[in-house]
Design an enzyme around this catalytic site. Structure first.
Site, PDB file in Angstrom:
ATOM      1  N   LYS A 192      17.403  10.819  -3.849  1.00 44.81           N
ATOM      2  CA  LYS A 192      16.384  11.920  -3.983  1.00 44.81           C
ATOM      3  C   LYS A 192      16.989  13.108  -3.587  1.00 44.81           C
ATOM      4  CE  LYS A 192      11.428  10.665  -3.818  1.00 44.81           C
ATOM      5  NZ  LYS A 192      10.202  10.725  -2.846  1.00 44.81           N
TER       6      LYS A 192
HETATM    7  C1  E4P Z   1       7.326  10.861  -3.917  1.00 44.18           C
HETATM    8  O1  E4P Z   1       8.345  10.705  -4.470  1.00 44.18           O
HETATM    9  C2  E4P Z   1       6.863  11.195  -2.638  1.00 44.18           C
HETATM   10  O2  E4P Z   1       7.296  10.264  -1.806  1.00 44.18           O
HETATM   11  C3  E4P Z   1       5.266  11.209  -2.549  1.00 44.18           C
HETATM   12  O3  E4P Z   1       4.553  11.181  -3.729  1.00 44.18           O
HETATM   13  C4  E4P Z   1       4.871  12.327  -1.655  1.00 44.18           C
HETATM   14  O4  E4P Z   1       3.339  12.460  -1.567  1.00 44.18           O
HETATM   15  P1  E4P Z   1       2.336  12.944  -0.533  1.00 44.18           P
HETATM   16  O5  E4P Z   1       2.385  14.484  -0.943  1.00 44.18           O
HETATM   17  O6  E4P Z   1       1.205  12.055  -0.444  1.00 44.18           O
HETATM   18  O7  E4P Z   1       3.276  12.959   0.784  1.00 44.18           O
END
Ligand code: E4P
Length: 214
Positions: free
Chosen positions: A83
């Site tokens: 990521k």
């Molecule tokens: C995606 O890869 C993220 O980990 C996630 O969807 C973030 O979501 P949130 O806004 O609920 O923290």
């Protein structure tokens, strides 16, 4: 359409994999922290039970550090996807990692312009965060619809992961606009199975079965 689980909870992942409905997993430092485990050990555990793309996030701010982190994650699991935050340094790292055969997922994407840059940089995945856009009064799914159209116009290979999913409606709209993937928190995944009329229907059929002549 592929379903990823947005979780580092090994039991929940096992369950979704067992159902044949989990094509991948996404994690981030917050998700890992919630499990109370150290990042490497939990990623190794998940990699044992889930063979699809497994997104792992570092905290590097320079391209050099992100590449280093990415190379390390790739050693932990062959299905690791790195990521990368949506910054100029991040996109530099995307080019380098993808050239090395390590897949990237550009995260914290909040506009179609950012998604366009990520695709041009050659990212394997891009993650627009729809729930966080809704939180500030915008329509997160509209951004996904725009990205899907732009990617279609130019035949970009980057796959859209609809992230920050808060409801089954998000998943339905993601499917409707042709997003490749939704990464779904376990709670929303469980809600997708349910409808009050399904529950009522099952109860009624059971009652009538018992009442019927045997
Ligand atoms: C995606 O890869 C993220 O980990 C996630 O969807 C973030 O979501 P949130 O806004 O609920 O923290």
């Amino acid at each position: 359409m592929k379903f990823f689980l947005d979780s580092a909870n090994v039991e929940k992942i096992k369950n979704a994999v067992g159902l044949g409905l989990c094509d991948g997993v996404t994690t981030n430092p917050t998700i890992i922290m919630k499990e109370g485990k150290e990042q490497k050990s939990v990623i190794l555990e998940i990699a044992k039970i889930m063979k699809g793309p497994l997104s792992v996030e570092g905290i590097g701010e320079t391209a050099e550090q992100m590449v280093k982190d990415g190379e390390e994650f790739a050693k932990w699991a062959p299905n690791a996807v790195v990521k990368i935050p949506m910054t100029a340094e991040g996109l530099k790292a995307v080019r380098i990692l993808e050239k090395k055969g390590i897949k990237t997922n550009v995260t914290l994407v909040f506009s179609a312009s950012q998604a366009l840059l990520a695709a041009k940089a050659g990212a394997s995945f891009v993650s627009p965060f729809v729930g966080r856009l809704d939180d500030i009064g915008q329509d997160g799914m509209k951004v996904v619809e725009d990205i899907a159209q732009i990617y279609r116009n130019y035949g970009f290979k980057t796959e859209i992961i609809v992230a920050s999913v808060r409801s089954t409606a998000h998943v339905e709209r993601a499917a409707k606009c042709g997003a490749h993937i939704a990464t779904i928190p376990p709670k929303v995944f469980e809600e997708m199975f349910r409808h009050q009329l399904t529950d009522r229907g099952i109860a009624r059929f059971l009652e009538d079965y018992k009442k019927a002549k045997k």
